[in-house]
Design a protein around this motif. Structure first.
Motif, short mmCIF file in Angstrom:
data_model
loop_
_atom_site.label_atom_id
_atom_site.label_comp_id
_atom_site.label_asym_id
_atom_site.label_seq_id
_atom_site.Cartn_x
_atom_site.Cartn_y
_atom_site.Cartn_z
N GLN A 164 0.84 -1.21 0.00
CA GLN A 164 0.00 0.00 0.00
C GLN A 164 0.87 1.26 0.00
N HIS A 165 1.92 1.25 0.81
CA HIS A 165 2.85 2.38 0.87
C HIS A 165 3.51 2.59 -0.50
N ALA A 166 4.00 1.51 -1.11
CA ALA A 166 4.65 1.59 -2.41
C ALA A 166 3.68 2.08 -3.48
N TRP A 167 2.45 1.56 -3.45
CA TRP A 167 1.45 1.95 -4.44
C TRP A 167 1.13 3.44 -4.34
N ARG A 168 0.92 3.92 -3.14
CA ARG A 168 0.58 5.34 -2.96
C ARG A 168 1.76 6.24 -3.32
N ALA A 169 2.96 5.81 -2.98
CA ALA A 169 4.14 6.59 -3.36
C ALA A 169 4.25 6.67 -4.88
N TYR A 170 4.03 5.54 -5.54
CA TYR A 170 4.05 5.53 -7.00
C TYR A 170 2.99 6.46 -7.58
N CYS A 171 1.77 6.35 -7.10
CA CYS A 171 0.68 7.18 -7.62
C CYS A 171 0.98 8.67 -7.45
N ASN A 172 1.44 9.05 -6.28
CA ASN A 172 1.75 10.46 -6.02
C ASN A 172 2.93 10.93 -6.86
N ALA A 173 4.00 10.15 -6.91
CA ALA A 173 5.18 10.54 -7.69
C ALA A 173 4.85 10.59 -9.18
N SER A 174 4.09 9.62 -9.65
CA SER A 174 3.73 9.57 -11.06
C SER A 174 2.91 10.79 -11.47
N ALA A 175 1.93 11.14 -10.67
CA ALA A 175 1.09 12.31 -10.98
C ALA A 175 1.90 13.59 -10.98
N LEU A 176 2.74 13.77 -9.96
CA LEU A 176 3.55 14.99 -9.88
C LEU A 176 4.61 15.05 -10.98
N LEU A 177 5.22 13.92 -11.29
CA LEU A 177 6.22 13.89 -12.35
C LEU A 177 5.60 14.23 -13.70
N GLU A 178 4.48 13.60 -14.00
CA GLU A 178 3.81 13.88 -15.27
C GLU A 178 3.43 15.36 -15.37
N ASP A 179 2.91 15.92 -14.29
CA ASP A 179 2.53 17.33 -14.29
C ASP A 179 3.76 18.23 -14.46
N THR A 180 4.84 17.92 -13.77
CA THR A 180 6.08 18.72 -13.87
C THR A 180 6.60 18.74 -15.30
N ILE A 181 6.69 17.58 -15.91
CA ILE A 181 7.21 17.49 -17.28
C ILE A 181 6.24 18.15 -18.26
N ASP A 182 4.95 17.91 -18.06
CA ASP A 182 3.95 18.51 -18.94
C ASP A 182 4.01 20.04 -18.88
N GLN A 183 4.11 20.58 -17.68
CA GLN A 183 4.17 22.04 -17.54
C GLN A 183 5.43 22.61 -18.18
N GLN A 184 6.55 21.93 -18.03
CA GLN A 184 7.79 22.40 -18.65
C GLN A 184 7.64 22.43 -20.17
N LEU A 185 7.09 21.40 -20.75
CA LEU A 185 6.94 21.36 -22.21
C LEU A 185 5.89 22.35 -22.70
N ARG A 186 4.82 22.53 -21.96
CA ARG A 186 3.82 23.53 -22.36
C ARG A 186 4.42 24.93 -22.32
N SER A 187 5.26 25.21 -21.33
CA SER A 187 5.81 26.56 -21.21
C SER A 187 6.89 26.84 -22.25
N THR A 188 7.65 25.83 -22.65
CA THR A 188 8.73 26.06 -23.61
C THR A 188 8.35 25.76 -25.05
N MET A 189 7.43 24.82 -25.26
CA MET A 189 7.09 24.39 -26.61
C MET A 189 5.64 24.67 -26.96
N GLY A 190 4.82 24.83 -25.94
CA GLY A 190 3.41 25.10 -26.17
C GLY A 190 2.56 23.87 -26.41
N VAL A 191 3.12 22.69 -26.14
CA VAL A 191 2.35 21.45 -26.31
C VAL A 191 2.57 20.55 -25.10
#
Length: 164
Positions: A12-39
């Motif tokens: 349960q601990h591993a699953w929740r850590a994965y879910c939280n890290a995955s969501a934040l990582l995807e958002d971080t990368i997505d925001q970086q690409l949207r701000s520099t490339m617009g997509v």
């Protein structure tokens, strides 16, 4: 009726850590690409796949399968990339139902401008915090999960998005 195999405390601990890290990582990368490339990140991933392909071209169905997305979603994405001048579509000469996506010179230039910032973001968010051994384990774990999910006899045997 099959009895539920509940997650133990460590799982349960591993699953929740994965879910939280995955969501934040995807958002971080997505925001970086949207701000520099617009997509969003997935659009960038399409362009990367094309840049690595012979002749910078792939069948649309192959891209959808590689990115694990539906063909209709990919069509929408490629339409937007065409509007930017980064990708063009070509009909397949041997199969009238198929199309190729082709990365244009403008698309290559956009990737070249964007890649350094993208790699810096990935490093800062992930690899700067892992040892070499952790990186190897991370790759092995991700590949194991991916193989299980894409196995024709695995848990996701129906409704794979790239087949829709």
């Amino acid at each position: 009726m099959k009895e539920t195999r509940w997650l133990n405390a460590e799982e349960q601990h591993a699953w929740r850590a994965y879910c939280n890290a995955s969501a934040l990582l995807e958002d971080t990368i997505d925001q970086q690409l949207r701000s520099t490339m617009g997509v969003p990140q997935l659009y960038y991933a399409v362009m990367v796949r094309l840049s690595e392909a012979p002749g910078r071209r792939l069948r649309m169905t192959d891209i959808a399968e590689q990115l694990k997305i539906s063909r209709s979603r990919l069509t929408h994405m490629v339409r937007r990339l065409e509007e930017e001048g980064w990708v063009r579509r070509e009909d397949c000469p041997t199969d009238k139902r198929s199309q190729f996506a082709v990365l244009t010179n403008e698309g290559v230039a956009a990737l070249e401008r964007t890649a350094p910032g993208h790699v810096s973001t990935v490093r800062a968010a992930v690899f700067d915090h892992l040892t070499a051994e952790q990186t190897r384990c991370f790759a092995e774990i991700c590949e194991t999960i991916l193989n299980a999910l894409t196995d024709p006899h695995g848990p996701a045997t129906t409704g794979l998005p790239w087949r829709r």
